[in-house]
Write an enzyme that holds these catalytic residues in place. Structure first.
Site, PDB file in Angstrom:
ATOM      1  N   GLU A 252       5.052  10.619  -1.128  1.00  0.00           N
ATOM      2  CA  GLU A 252       4.521   9.709   0.116  1.00  0.00           C
ATOM      3  C   GLU A 252       3.735   8.521  -0.225  1.00  0.00           C
ATOM      4  OE1 GLU A 252       4.467  12.674   3.390  1.00  0.00           O
ATOM      5  OE2 GLU A 252       3.195  13.621   2.015  1.00  0.00           O
TER       6      GLU A 252
ATOM      7  N   ARG B 146       2.143   3.943  11.003  1.00  0.00           N
ATOM      8  CA  ARG B 146       3.594   4.562  11.339  1.00  0.00           C
ATOM      9  C   ARG B 146       3.650   4.649  12.824  1.00  0.00           C
ATOM     10  NH1 ARG B 146       3.873  10.403   8.686  1.00  0.00           N
ATOM     11  NH2 ARG B 146       4.919  11.198  10.459  1.00  0.00           N
TER      12      ARG B 146
ATOM     13  N   ASP C 239       5.864   8.237   5.676  1.00  0.00           N
ATOM     14  CA  ASP C 239       4.356   8.180   5.170  1.00  0.00           C
ATOM     15  C   ASP C 239       4.662   7.053   3.877  1.00  0.00           C
ATOM     16  OD1 ASP C 239       2.186   9.098   6.582  1.00  0.00           O
ATOM     17  OD2 ASP C 239       2.768  11.199   5.697  1.00  0.00           O
TER      18      ASP C 239
ATOM     19  N   CYS D  35      13.068  14.047   2.985  1.00  0.00           N
ATOM     20  CA  CYS D  35      12.949  14.739   4.364  1.00  0.00           C
ATOM     21  C   CYS D  35      12.066  13.811   5.374  1.00  0.00           C
ATOM     22  CB  CYS D  35      11.835  16.091   4.008  1.00  0.00           C
ATOM     23  SG  CYS D  35      10.606  15.747   3.456  1.00  0.00           S
TER      24      CYS D  35
ATOM     25  N   HIS E 289       5.847  10.448  24.484  1.00  0.00           N
ATOM     26  CA  HIS E 289       6.383  11.824  25.037  1.00  0.00           C
ATOM     27  C   HIS E 289       7.773  11.596  25.880  1.00  0.00           C
ATOM     28  CE1 HIS E 289       2.559  14.595  24.670  1.00  0.00           C
ATOM     29  NE2 HIS E 289       3.557  14.410  23.693  1.00  0.00           N
TER      30      HIS E 289
HETATM   31  C1  PEP Z   1       7.148  11.978   5.822  1.00  0.00           C
HETATM   32  O1  PEP Z   1       6.023  11.350   5.591  1.00  0.00           O
HETATM   33  O2  PEP Z   1       8.296  11.180   5.569  1.00  0.00           O
HETATM   34  C2  PEP Z   1       7.014  13.344   6.025  1.00  0.00           C
HETATM   35  C3  PEP Z   1       8.434  13.996   6.150  1.00  0.00           C
HETATM   36  O3  PEP Z   1       6.034  13.816   6.543  1.00  0.00           O
HETATM   37  P1  PEP Z   1       5.397  13.849   7.885  1.00  0.00           P
HETATM   38  O4  PEP Z   1       6.388  13.137   8.757  1.00  0.00           O
HETATM   39  O5  PEP Z   1       5.103  15.222   8.399  1.00  0.00           O
HETATM   40  O6  PEP Z   1       4.147  13.289   7.504  1.00  0.00           O
HETATM   41 MG    MG Z   2       4.296  12.764   5.411  1.00  0.00          MG
END
Ligand code: PEP
Ligand code: MG
Length: 835
Positions: free
Chosen positions: A697, A731, A721, A768, A460
């Site tokens: 992913e 991650r 992911d 994304c 945070h």
């Molecule tokens: C990703 O895994 O890159 C993704 C966009 O999904 P999240 O970060 O919500 O797991």
């Molecule tokens: Mg993801």
């Protein structure tokens, strides 16, 4: 093949005498203009040279500077050329460094090396150099720089009595550090030594002479000596030269690693001592260190009657709750809803019945209320921290933060505030761990940066620092403990380093980096609403990752053309209850309204992994990232999937540009089953068809993209992911954060496989994950053939600017090189390449 002669390189037309630039930037612009006017370089060359000044000091010494462009911008050089700007009055290059001859270099090949060598020679001849600073005759300047053969012709090099040949093995050539060791050895040798390269010779007792040989790796040198024991001395000298090789190779490798992962990071010219950490919030800041002592306040243990203690605790909890509500409110207004959520979550901790019960139990055992509360907090926080889960460890920090607030009300005489005595000068806070509430309450007029020993980039504190725009590094470890308040420092949140005791030159360079960075950001902002149209017309769609309707206007303001990822699990995480179909419909409807006609891609619930929703009471899993998450959960829980799809299809009836996508897909079966559910619900509601896509992913999905593409309308790659599953690195593990790198060639190869698979069926591919929001990552993804990029709104201006400055062919070439690279570092080197 055409050969550029020294005459072609420096024509009289590219020499300007008596120039009077007021600033270094003016001087660079004027010198570059000479190159532009003579057709050597494209007009954008100047910007690249100015950019380069931020990362390297081009002041050579003795009044001479050699500005040149970034290595990655070689395409801006149409043919090799040099321009010389003579500034008799001088112009300040860096504080304390005045340039009088500015030699701007545009070089694709190494044809300019001869001129550089000539320059270094001239620098040993102050009288001649001074004459050049004020000469009124351009030919005098031209011949001084071109005439590299005259001296050699008059004094052919002759070796001394004893000789041996040696090939220079140092990767960085003979630079000052090894050369100074040569000098020391030569001086101690007791014999006369000579180093010859071709026709150039140097006395190795003289550093400048050695350097001016301009030796590069692979150059054949003729070492010679004379005098008594010359042979032995020569052999010893060679041994010493050899002995430096290992170190030189190691240094070169380290330099590559240090500069590469943080392309765009500031490189201090004076190499001050640096404490490394994990980059947490970008930016550079100069300040004095203010080291926060760990608070080890002794908590008095003064028992009071139980009912009185319980009342005191209850009152303190209520008052703290009010404080946090006010803090959340203030943070929401200042920094945004997302950041305020941190304090809303802290309010929940105050209601934790286990915590309150434990505190009461300790009171019953006969301890004072403050002491009991503190022990309860301590025990629970230690338990959380000991689980080895970084997310829970982060919550331990939140728990202690809340605990401290309550304790200050219970024991008002305790001095627990850590930010009471900030110095008046701008300071960099150095701390073992900084609580989120301290971070949110930081006095931004005094604190310019943060260096934190603990935590990862997802803590945070790191999130708040990013929102505040406060340069920060985290995870720097115990090295910070040894630092003293009052030391001057430079915090680099891009490279993740705290530089100590910077020199004047370092400070000047940091200031100029900060100024140019601010100018760059302003320029990007001005262009953020235009399309990401590449130089050759190719357009990349740019979306924002936004979860709430209230965030949409800000995203559009940053340049978003739509929403490429709406993470719907946050609707569940925030409320503490499952929103029903009506509640979900209202949110999707508001999203559509906020977006106007812009596209919206809603991701079906991605619960599991790092997104645990307590009120769903899902079974505990040993490896939640490898467990029932995303589509796997949706396929098991119609009570979650179906209301969401119904809400989405109802929203689709409003006539929006809406798409639905499913997370964590690993097989065709999953897709077919989900499609069938969608179709059934659509038909029931008599809703229009909407594009159905999946997230890529998991490596399995990327490798089978050609098969999956037959059954979906689009792909969106979740690089966060995809990276963790490809590299088998959690991650969220801060220990692995530096290696959990989406630019790893293995990840890039899977992205390429996805794009190729999609193309077989004419599907489009978006990204994304976090990689889309990194300008270099975005450039690579475009080169790999990705059609759409969706990112945190704040990242959009920089990504657009990067794409708008490139041609597709150039990015395709970049992608080809990246796919062939050996490591993520080597991929990053393609960005940070020096001229
Ligand atoms: C990703 O895994 O890159 C993704 C966009 O999904 P999240 O970060 O919500 O797991
Ligand atoms: Mg993801």
């Amino acid at each position: 093949m055409s050969v550029t002669t020294p005459q072609d390189l420096l024509t009289d037309a590219r020499i300007r005498l008596g120039a009077r630039p007021e600033t270094k930037e003016d001087a660079i612009r004027e010198a570059c203009q000479l190159l532009i006017a003579s057709g050597c370089v494209a007009p954008e060359f100047t910007a690249s040279v100015l950019e380069r000044e931020k990362v390297a000091n081009t002041f050579l010494g003795h009044g001479v500077s050699i500005p040149h462009s970034l290595g990655k911008d070689r395409d801006l050089i149409l043919r090799d050329g040099i321009a010389v700007l003579q500034v008799p009055q001088g112009v300040e290059w860096n504080p304390g460094q005045t340039a009088r001859l500015i030699v701007a270099i545009a070089a694709k090949s190494d044809s300019h090396i001869a001129i550089l060598r000539r320059l270094t020679r001239l620098m040993q001849d102050d009288t001649r150099l001074s004459a050049l600073f004020s000469t009124l005759n351009p030919s005098e300047l031209a011949s001084a720089l071109r005439d590299d053969t005259a001296s050699a012709a008059t004094s052919p090099a002759v070796d001394l009595a004893q000789t041996l040949d040696w090939v220079l093995p140092y990767p960085a050539g003979l630079h000052a550090r090894p050369a100074s060791v040569w000098v020391e050895a030569a001086r101690k040798s007791g014999v006369r030594l000579q180093v010859r390269h071709g026709n150039d010779t140097a006395d190795p007792r003289n550093l400048v002479a050695l350097l001016s040989l301009g030796l590069r790796q692979g150059d054949l040198l003729h070492l010679s000596a004379d005098g008594e024991h010359a042979r032995d001395a020569l052999d010893r000298f060679r041994q010493l030269l050899d002995s430096l090789t290992l170190q030189e190779r190691a240094d070169a490798q380290r330099a590559a690693v240090q500069t590469v992962p943080t392309a765009g990071a500031w490189v201090p010219p004076g190499q001050p001592v640096a404490v490394p950490g994990i980059p947490a919030s970008p930016g550079l800041a100069i300040g004095v260190l203010h080291v926060l002592a760990k608070s080890h306040a002794e908590i008095p243990d003064l028992p009071v009657p139980l009912d009185q203690g319980a009342d005191q605790l209850n009152n303190a909890l209520i008052a703290t709750d009010q404080q946090l509500a006010a803090l959340a409110d203030d943070t929401a207004r200042r920094l945004g809803e997302a950041e305020a959520r941190i304090f809303k979550a802290q309010r929940e901790l105050l209601k934790d019945s286990d915590l309150i019960t434990l505190a009461c139990q300790i009171m019953v055992e006969g301890h004072g209320v403050g002491w009991s509360w503190n022990s309860a907090i301590d025990r629970m926080a230690c338990k959380l921290a000991a689980l080895g889960n970084p997310v829970l460890a982060g919550r331990a920090t939140d728990l202690r933060d809340v605990g401290r607030r309550v304790l200050m009300l219970l024991e008002p005489t305790l001095q627990l505030g850590s930010l009471q005595d900030l110095p008046d000068a701008p300071c960099i806070l150095v701390s073992d761990d900084l609580s989120p509430s301290d971070t949110a309450a930081i006095d931004m007029t005094r604190v310019v940066g943060l260096a934190i020993a603990q935590g990862g980039p997802t803590s945070h504190t790191a999130i708040l620092a990013r929102t505040l725009g406060l340069p920060a590094m985290v995870g720097a470890g115990p090295a910070l403990q040894a630092l003293r308040s009052g030391t001057q420092g430079v915090i680099d949140g891009v490279g993740g380093k705290l530089y100590l005791d910077p020199s004047e030159a370092d400070l000047a360079s940091a200031r100029s980096w900060m100024t140019s960075e601010a100018a760059r950001r302003d320029a990007q902002k001005a262009e953020r609403s235009q399309a990401a149209r590449l130089l050759d017309g190719h357009v990349v769609a740019i979306g924002a990752n936004v979860n709430l309707p209230s965030q949409v206007p800000m995203a559009i303001d940053e340049g978003a053309e739509g929403v490429g990822l709406m993470r719907t699990e946050f609707l569940f995480l925030e409320r503490g209850e499952t929103p029903d179909e009506a509640a979900q419909f209202a949110i999707y409807r508001d999203m559509i309204k906020a977006l106007g006609n812009r596209p919206l891609i809603v991701r079906a619930l991605d619960i599991g992994g790092d997104k645990q929703v307590a009120h769903l009471h899902l079974p505990q899993e040993a490896n939640p990232f490898l467990g029932v998450r995303g589509a796997r959960l949706l396929l098991r829980r119609a009570d979650l999937l179906e209301p969401q799809l119904r809400a989405l299809y109802r929203a689709a009836k409003l006539g929006a540009d809406l798409s639905i996508m499913f997370p964590m897909i690993t097989s065709v079966d999953e897709v077919l089953t989900l499609r069938a559910v969608c179709e059934r619900i659509r038909a029931e509601l008599d809703a229009p068809q909407v594009p159905l896509g999946i997230m890529i992913e998991v490596p399995a999905a990327a490798l089978q993209a050609d098969v999956l593409a037959a059954h979906v309308d689009f792909f969106s790659i979740g690089t966060n992911d995809l990276t963790q599953y490809t590299l088998a690195m959690d991650r969220q593990n801060p220990e692995l954060a530096p290696q959990t790198d989406s630019l790893h060639p293995a990840v890039l190869r899977l992205i390429r496989a996805t794009v190729e698979g999609a193309a077989r069926h004419g599907r489009w591919v978006g990204v994304c994950g976090g990689m889309a929001g990194d300008p270099f990552g975005a450039a690579l993804l475009t080169g790999l053939g990705v059609n759409e990029l969706s990112m945190t709104p704040r990242d959009i201006p920089a990504v657009k600017a990067r794409l708008r400055a490139s041609a597709l062919t150039e990015l395709q070439q970049l992608a080809t090189h990246a796919l062939a690279a050996e490591s993520a570092q080597a991929v990053r080197a393609l960005n940070g390449e020096a001229a």
